[in-house]
Design an enzyme around this catalytic site. Structure first.
Site, PDB file in Angstrom:
ATOM      1  CG  HIS A   1      79.036  -4.298   9.850  1.00 56.44           C
ATOM      2  ND1 HIS A   1      79.663  -3.130  10.557  1.00 56.44           N
ATOM      3  CD2 HIS A   1      80.039  -4.914   9.356  1.00 56.44           C
ATOM      4  CE1 HIS A   1      80.812  -2.901   9.981  1.00 56.44           C
ATOM      5  NE2 HIS A   1      80.887  -4.036   9.396  1.00 56.44           N
ATOM      6  CD  GLU A   2      79.911  -8.233   7.493  1.00 56.91           C
ATOM      7  OE1 GLU A   2      79.923  -8.140   6.395  1.00 56.91           O
ATOM      8  OE2 GLU A   2      80.390  -7.954   8.560  1.00 56.91           O
TER       9      GLU A   2
ATOM     10  CG  HIS B   1      80.266  -4.099   4.279  1.00 54.06           C
ATOM     11  ND1 HIS B   1      80.886  -2.970   4.307  1.00 54.06           N
ATOM     12  CD2 HIS B   1      80.760  -4.704   5.552  1.00 54.06           C
ATOM     13  CE1 HIS B   1      81.595  -2.264   5.479  1.00 54.06           C
ATOM     14  NE2 HIS B   1      81.385  -3.762   6.226  1.00 54.06           N
TER      15      HIS B   1
END
Length: 448
Positions: free
Chosen positions: A24-25, A28
């Site tokens: 998920h990170e 980003h």
């Protein structure tokens, strides 16, 4: 051995969750760096740092509590009025009003706003402002914030594809596994046939374990479900059933009897109905599905989760009420990470083939990623969806000003929404605490 298997299941879920958070990170991090934003930290977990290493300008690390993660980007918000006023600060001895023009007034929330602005200004220190997140075009900001949830969706699609197309779905085949000697009443606890129990139609017709059903009542069938549908719809009517036995086909005549049996509807609900019954069961085996079945299942589940996400506060309230009243939990209700971990442990500890347990654990982790995808898109700060809304609002303001040939407006200062963010965080903490308590005291019973 059961305790060890339970712990292995929990550990695998925790590792899978950590991987999901890490991806998920990364969702980003990669576009942020691609668009030139300075990223100071990439961290998995919260709390004390267990390990970290600086590579270039970014510190990568792991923290003690693997319940989330974050990346620290320069200038998530525009500089505070204090920071921008500093460049034009008056000389020494002049009135300080200009330097404090943007400082929030008194009060708890005003202090929070000011603290958020100061923390944001620290990420801009030593930067020329061109590598700040808030300076990106709207579409790039949306991509950066959308990247995290999309990574969870992609991971869910991959996991469901492995389950559906790599392992397969357990399907009842046309091969007969067992034939009942007699007919027992629905819901009976009787395990053996009594002398006065009627023989099952399948036994009377001479159907044997190992027979492969070819057709029923003149209709070719390729699954046990198809054969069952014809039989259930024809009580008290004699049917020709063609079976393959020892390589040769033979026709048997079966008359289904009318009996009360549990029937699963198209929506998955199980009801009791009077249907045709012959008394035979099928073997099951893993049947690999087309490659698109897994992604379709993931997207369908995402739609279902999105449809009920707005009911989350009410569902958490019902969970608390059931816990206090001692009622059974809704199996379709919300779970905390503790509840999901407990289910993973129970799945790993069940007396089932290893492949069954692996398939269920992968599906559980896929469902968890679907929940992360949908949850993070809720349009409230501090969630990713909230940042996307802020970026879109900024874009709308700029487009409106351009349409009317007005000067570009100042960037949207989302630090003003810190009080709302605080309320959202408190609500999430309270709901999370209730779910954790319920998962410990009144867990969901999915496995009996």
């Amino acid at each position: 051995m059961t305790v060890i298997a339970f712990l292995i299941g929990v550990v695998l879920l925790v590792v899978g969750l950590a991987v999901s958070i890490a991806l998920h990170e990364i969702g980003h991090l990669v576009p942020a760096k691609k668009f030139g934003v300075r990223v100071g930290q990439y961290m998995i977990g919260f709390g004390p740092t267990l390990w970290s290493r600086r590579i270039g300008e970014t510190e990568y690390g792991v923290k003690a509590l693997p319940l989330g993660g974050y990346i620290s980007m320069a200038g998530m918000y525009p500089p505070s009025p204090d920071a921008t006023a500093t460049a034009d600060a008056p000389a020494a001895g002049a009135p300080a009003a200009a330097g404090t023009a943007g400082k929030a007034g008194g009060g708890f929330f005003a202090t929070m706003v000011q603290d958020a602005r100061l923390a944001n200004d620290e990420t801009l220190a030593g930067d020329d402002g061109r590598r700040a997140f808030y300076e990106l075009p709207v579409w790039q900001r949306v991509i950066v914030m959308l990247g995290g949830p999309l990574m969870n969706l992609v991971l869910a699609v991959v996991l469901f594809a492995i389950v559906f197309s790599g392992i397969g779905v357990q399907t009842a085949t046309t091969t007969i596994a067992a034939v009942s000697e007699c007919v027992l009443p629905a819901g009976s606890t009787q395990t053996a046939c009594a002398p006065d129990d009627p023989a099952s139609p399948a036994a009377e017709a001479g159907i044997q374990p190992g027979d492969v059903i070819v057709s029923v009542d003149g209709t070719d069938v390729d699954s046990f479900a198809a054969a069952s549908a014809i039989i259930q719809a024809a009580p008290n009517r004699t049917l020709d059933v063609v079976v393959r036995r020892d390589g040769a086909e033979q026709t048997l005549r079966v008359t289904p009897m009318l009996a009360e049996r549990e029937v699963r509807g198209a929506d998955g609900a199980v009801t009791t109905a009077e249907v045709g019954f012959v008394g035979m069961t099928a073997t099951t085996e893993y049947v690999r599905q087309p490659i698109w079945e897994g992604p379709e299942a993931a997207l369908a589940q995402a739609g279902q989760v999105a449809g009920i996400m707005w009911q989350l506060p009410a569902r958490v309230y019902q969970t608390a009420a059931d816990m206090i009243a001692g009622h059974d939990r809704d199996p379709n209700g919300p779970l905390s990470v503790v509840g999901v971990g407990r289910l993973a442990g129970e799945v790993a500890a069940t007396d089932a083939p290893v492949l069954d347990r692996v398939s269920t654990l992968l599906g559980l982790l896929g469902s968890l990623n679907i929940a992360l995808f949908v949850f993070n898109l809720i349009p409230l700060l501090p969630l990713d969806g909230g940042h996307i809304v802020v970026a879109l609002w900024d874009g709308i303001k700029r487009a409106w000003a351009k349409l009317w040939r007005r000067p570009p407006p100042a960037p949207v200062d989302a630090t003003r929404l810190v009080p709302v963010t605080f309320v959202v965080v408190i609500a999430l903490v309270v709901m999370g605490g209730i779910l954790i308590l319920a998962d410990l005291i009144n867990p969901v019973q999915l496995l009996g």
